[in-house]
Design a protein around this motif. Structure first.
Motif, short mmCIF file in Angstrom:
data_model
loop_
_atom_site.label_atom_id
_atom_site.label_comp_id
_atom_site.label_asym_id
_atom_site.label_seq_id
_atom_site.Cartn_x
_atom_site.Cartn_y
_atom_site.Cartn_z
N TYR A 141 15.24 10.77 9.41
CA TYR A 141 15.02 11.38 8.10
C TYR A 141 13.82 10.67 7.49
CZ TYR A 141 19.77 13.10 8.74
OH TYR A 141 20.88 13.72 9.23
N ALA A 142 13.41 11.13 6.29
CA ALA A 142 12.35 10.41 5.58
C ALA A 142 13.04 9.44 4.63
CB ALA A 142 11.46 11.38 4.83
N LYS A 143 13.02 8.16 5.00
CA LYS A 143 13.68 7.14 4.17
C LYS A 143 12.80 6.88 2.96
CE LYS A 143 15.04 2.28 4.62
NZ LYS A 143 16.46 2.07 4.55
N ILE A 144 13.32 7.12 1.76
CA ILE A 144 12.53 6.95 0.53
C ILE A 144 12.94 5.63 -0.13
CG2 ILE A 144 14.12 8.57 -0.68
CD1 ILE A 144 11.78 9.27 -2.57
N MET A 145 11.95 4.75 -0.32
CA MET A 145 12.23 3.36 -0.67
C MET A 145 12.35 3.17 -2.19
SD MET A 145 12.42 2.05 2.30
CE MET A 145 12.28 0.29 2.14
N THR A 146 13.27 3.93 -2.78
CA THR A 146 13.56 3.77 -4.20
C THR A 146 15.05 4.09 -4.38
OG1 THR A 146 12.98 4.57 -6.41
CG2 THR A 146 12.78 6.14 -4.66
N LEU A 193 8.36 -4.59 -5.30
CA LEU A 193 6.94 -4.88 -5.52
C LEU A 193 6.36 -3.67 -6.27
CD1 LEU A 193 6.20 -5.79 -1.78
CD2 LEU A 193 6.77 -7.41 -3.60
N THR A 194 5.28 -3.91 -7.06
CA THR A 194 4.73 -2.80 -7.86
C THR A 194 4.32 -1.61 -6.99
OG1 THR A 194 2.81 -4.19 -7.98
CG2 THR A 194 3.94 -3.79 -10.05
N GLU A 195 3.88 -1.89 -5.75
CA GLU A 195 3.49 -0.78 -4.87
C GLU A 195 4.62 0.25 -4.75
OE1 GLU A 195 2.80 -4.03 -4.01
OE2 GLU A 195 1.42 -4.06 -2.30
N TYR A 196 5.87 -0.24 -4.84
CA TYR A 196 7.01 0.67 -4.66
C TYR A 196 7.30 1.47 -5.93
CZ TYR A 196 7.78 -1.47 -0.15
OH TYR A 196 7.62 -1.89 1.14
N ALA A 197 6.75 1.05 -7.08
CA ALA A 197 6.90 1.84 -8.31
C ALA A 197 5.76 2.84 -8.42
CB ALA A 197 6.93 0.92 -9.52
N GLU A 198 4.58 2.43 -7.96
CA GLU A 198 3.39 3.28 -8.14
C GLU A 198 3.21 4.30 -7.02
OE1 GLU A 198 1.07 -0.19 -10.60
OE2 GLU A 198 0.29 0.39 -8.63
N ASN A 199 3.96 4.11 -5.94
CA ASN A 199 3.85 5.03 -4.80
C ASN A 199 5.25 5.43 -4.34
OD1 ASN A 199 0.87 4.65 -4.04
ND2 ASN A 199 1.63 2.55 -4.14
N ILE A 200 5.31 6.54 -3.64
CA ILE A 200 6.54 6.83 -2.89
C ILE A 200 6.27 6.33 -1.49
CG2 ILE A 200 8.03 8.63 -1.95
CD1 ILE A 200 7.40 10.31 -4.39
N GLY A 222 4.98 6.57 11.38
CA GLY A 222 6.27 6.00 10.94
C GLY A 222 6.31 5.71 9.46
N VAL A 223 5.17 5.78 8.80
CA VAL A 223 5.13 5.43 7.38
C VAL A 223 4.18 6.37 6.63
CG1 VAL A 223 3.42 3.61 7.87
CG2 VAL A 223 4.65 3.53 5.75
N ALA A 224 4.51 6.69 5.39
CA ALA A 224 3.60 7.46 4.53
C ALA A 224 3.71 6.89 3.12
CB ALA A 224 3.98 8.94 4.54
N VAL A 225 2.56 6.61 2.50
CA VAL A 225 2.55 6.05 1.14
C VAL A 225 1.86 7.06 0.24
CG1 VAL A 225 1.78 4.10 -0.28
CG2 VAL A 225 2.47 3.70 2.10
N ILE A 226 2.65 7.64 -0.68
CA ILE A 226 2.10 8.73 -1.51
C ILE A 226 2.10 8.29 -2.97
CG2 ILE A 226 2.52 11.13 -2.25
CD1 ILE A 226 4.08 10.34 0.89
N PRO A 227 0.92 8.29 -3.63
CA PRO A 227 0.85 7.85 -5.03
C PRO A 227 1.71 8.73 -5.94
CG PRO A 227 -1.34 8.14 -4.09
CD PRO A 227 -0.38 8.70 -3.11
N VAL A 228 2.40 8.09 -6.89
CA VAL A 228 3.23 8.84 -7.85
C VAL A 228 2.34 9.15 -9.06
CG1 VAL A 228 5.25 8.63 -9.38
CG2 VAL A 228 5.29 7.60 -7.10
N PRO A 229 2.34 10.39 -9.56
CA PRO A 229 1.58 10.68 -10.78
C PRO A 229 1.99 9.73 -11.90
CG PRO A 229 2.53 12.70 -9.86
CD PRO A 229 3.08 11.56 -9.06
N LYS A 230 1.02 9.28 -12.71
CA LYS A 230 1.25 8.23 -13.73
C LYS A 230 2.49 8.51 -14.57
CE LYS A 230 -2.76 5.53 -14.85
NZ LYS A 230 -3.71 5.96 -13.82
#
Ligand SMILES: Cc1cc2nc3c(=O)[nH]c(=O)nc-3n(C[C@H](O)[C@H](O)[C@H](O)COP(=O)(O)OP(=O)(O)OC[C@H]3O[C@@H](n4cnc5c(N)ncnc54)[C@H](O)[C@@H]3O)c2cc1C
Length: 429
Positions: free
Chosen positions: A265-270, A251-258, A225-233
C-alpha cells in the motif's frame, strides 16, 4: 515436557515463540484475532538507521528466522527518506502467511481467535501464575508465560485518549479488547505520556490504496519505494507532529510534505489526515484509506500498558511471566519487538530449567536499548520518550556510544566477543 504459553501473536510474541521453541520447550501461542503479527501487518519499515545494526545483532545471536522473512519479502531495499537511511520495506501483505508457516513448521501450537481474559495464580508474593483463562471459558495451563499483548487500544482507550475507534488492524469490535495479563496477575501498568502530559500517543502512519493515487505518484512508489509530495501551505498542521508515537518521524519535513512509502500500500507517514483536505493535494484527488479505515479522522492509541520488568524481560514481582514488545517498554518498531520478544522467549526456557537468566550486555545495541528504556521509565521525561533504534533520542545515543554500524562482520564479531554468537539456537531442554 516444559510448556511456555505466549499471549499475543504480534512480532514480539512470534519472536518469543520461535526462541522458546528453539530452546526446546513446548510452545502455545494465543492470539485474539484471526492473524498473527498484530501491528506488523501494517508497518513494513525495517533496517532504517540503527535498526540495521539491531537486525544484524539478532541474526548473530541466533534470532535470524524472522529477519530472513522480512528481508525476503522486501519490496524495496536501501531506501533513503527524510531522516532515514538504508531502509528496507517489506510487503505487508506477504509477511504474515510466511511467519505463520514458519511457526507451524517449528511445531508451535498456534491458537487464533483465542483471547486471554484472566489468570489463575498458584501463589501470591511473589506471584506464580499457572493458568490463563480464555474468553469463552477454556483454560490453558503452562509452566511459564510470555506476555506480548502490545499496548494498542482497546476501544475505550482510543475513545478517551484519541478520536474514537479508527478501525485499525486489531479490529477490537470483532475480536474483543486487549487485556493486560500482568495487570490481571495483580501488577499495575505504567502509562506513557505525550509532550503536553496527556496519556498515550497516536500511531504515526496509515495506508492509502495505491490505486486511488495519481499515476505519477504510483510510478514513483513502484520505482523508488518513496515519494515526497509538498503539502499546500494552507493544509500544513505542524502540531500533528507532537501527537505521534514515532518521534523518529517528528521532523518538519513530515509536516510540510506528504511522505509516502511503498509497502504494498502507500504508507502515509502522518497519524491521520482529514480526507477532504488530503484530496485537495494534487495527485490525491481520489485518495482512500485502507488502514486504519477511519484514517481521515484518527489513529489507534498506544503506550498505555507497559509492565514493570527486569532487563532479562521478567515481569517485576511475578516469578513466571516474561514480557516483550510494546508491553515491555515504550518501544516503537518491529525490530524492537523481535529483539525483546526473542530474549523473553529464551529466558522463559532458562527459567524452566532453573538457569541464570540472560541479560544482554550494554555493549550491544539491543542490551543497551533494553536497559536504557527501563531506567528512563523512572522519570517523567522518560515517560514522554519513545525508544527505537530508528531515530530520535536513542539513535543519537547509539551513535554517541559507537554502537551504530552497518558492517555485518563487525556486528557479528561484537556478539562473538561477548560469547553470545548463536546463543538463541542452543537447545536448553
Ligand atoms: C500504523 C502503524 C505503522 C507502523 N509502522 C512501522 C514500521 O513501518 N516499522 C516498524 O518497525 N514499526 C512500525 N510500527 C510499530 C510496530 O508495528 C510496533 O511497535 C510493533 O509491531 C509492536 O509489536 P508487539 O508484538 O509488541 O505488539 P502488537 O503488534 O500490538 O501485538 C500484540 C498482539 O497481541 C494480541 N492480543 C492483545 N491482547 C490479547 C489477549 N488478551 N489475548 C490474546 N491476544 C491478544 C493482539 O491482537 C496483537 O496481535 C507501526 C505501528 C503502527 C500502528
Amino acid at each position: 515436557m516444559y510448556k511456555v504459553v505466549v499471549i499475543g501473536g504480534g512480532w514480539s510474541g512470534c519472536a518469543a515463540a520461535v526462541s522458546a521453541r528453539k530452546a526446546g520447550a513446548e510452545v502455545t501461542l494465543l492470539e485474539k484475532t484471526d492473524m498473527l503479527l498484530g501491528l506488523g501487518n501494517v508497518g513494513g519499515i525495517m533496517r532504517n538507521n540503527g535498526r540495521f545494526t539491531a537486525a544484524e545483532e539478532n541474526i548473530a545471536l541466533g534470532a535470524h528466522e524472522l529477519f530472513e522473512i522480512t528481508d525476503r519479502c522486501a519490496r524495496h531495499v536501501n531506501v533513503d527518506f527524510p531522516g532515514h537511511k538504508h531502509a528496507s520495506l517489506y510487503d505487508v501483505v506477504k509477511v504474515e502467511p510466511q511467519v505463520r508457516r514458519l511457526l507451524k513448521d517449528m511445531g508451535v501450537d498456534i491458537r487464533l481467535m483465542s483471547r486471554a481474559i484472566d489468570v489463575e495464580k498458584r501463589q501470591e508474593d511473589p506471584v506464580i501464575v499457572d493458568r490463563i483463562i480464555l474468553a469463552g471459558g477454556e483454560i490453558i495451563e503452562g509452566d511459564v508465560f510470555v506476555e506480548t499483548t502490545g499496548s494498542t487500544g482497546p476501544m475505550g482507550n482510543c475513545l478517551t485518549y484519541g478520536n474514537g475507534c479508527c478501525m485499525c488492524i486489531l479490529r477490537c469490535p470483532a475480536f474483543g479488547p486487549r487485556v493486560s495479563i500482568t495487570q490481571k496477575a495483580g501488577k499495575s501498568d505504567i502509562m506513557g505520556r505525550r509532550k503536553d502530559g496527556a496519556f498515550g500517543a497516536f500511531s504515526g502512519s496509515g495506508k492509502l490504496e495505491k490505486g486511488s493515487l495519481s499515476d505519477e505518484i504510483r510510478q514513483q512508489l513502484d520505482e523508488y519505494g518513496v515519494a515526497v509530495i509538498p503539502v499546500p501551505k494552507e493544509e500544513i498542521v505542524p502540531e500533528k507532529l507532537d501527537l505521534k508515537v514515532c518521534q523518529q518521524y517528528a521532523l518538519t519535513e513530515y509536516a510540510e510534505n506528504i511522505v509516502l512509502l511503498d509497502t504494498g500500500y502507500a504508507k502515509i507517514m502522518t497519524p491521520f489526515f482529514p480526507l477532504e483536505s488530503l484530496r485537495r493535494v494534487p495527485g490525491f484527488e481520489n485518495a482512500r484509506y485502507v488502514d486504519p479505515y477511519a484514517g481521515g479522522k484518527g489513529n489507534s492509541i498506544r503506550y498505555l500498558s507497559v509492565a514493570e520488568r527486569e532487563n532479562s524481560m521478567k515481569a517485576a514481582g511475578i516469578e513466571n511471566i516474561f514480557c516483550g514488545g510494546e508491553k515491555s517498554g515504550l518501544f516503537v518498531g518491529h525490530t524492537e519487538a523481535i529483539s525483546t520478544g526473542s530474549l523473553a522467549g529464551h529466558n522463559a526456557v532458562r527459567y524452566l530449567k532453573g538457569m541464570k537468566l540472560l541479560e544482554l550486555p550494554i555493549g550491544l545495541a539491543i542490551g543497551d536499548l533494553i536497559a536504557f528504556a527501563n531506567k528512563n521509565l523512572e522519570s517523567e521525561e522518560g515517560l514522554m520518550t519513545r525508544y527505537t533504534f530508528a531515530g530520535a533520542e536513542y539513535f543519537k545515543r547509539m551513535k554517541e556510544k559507537g554502537l551504530y554500524s552497518i558492517d555485518r562482520e563487525e556486528i557479528r564479531e561484537r556478539v562473538k566477543r561477548y560469547g553470545l554468537e548463536d546463543i538463541y539456537s542452543e537447545k536448553l531442554i
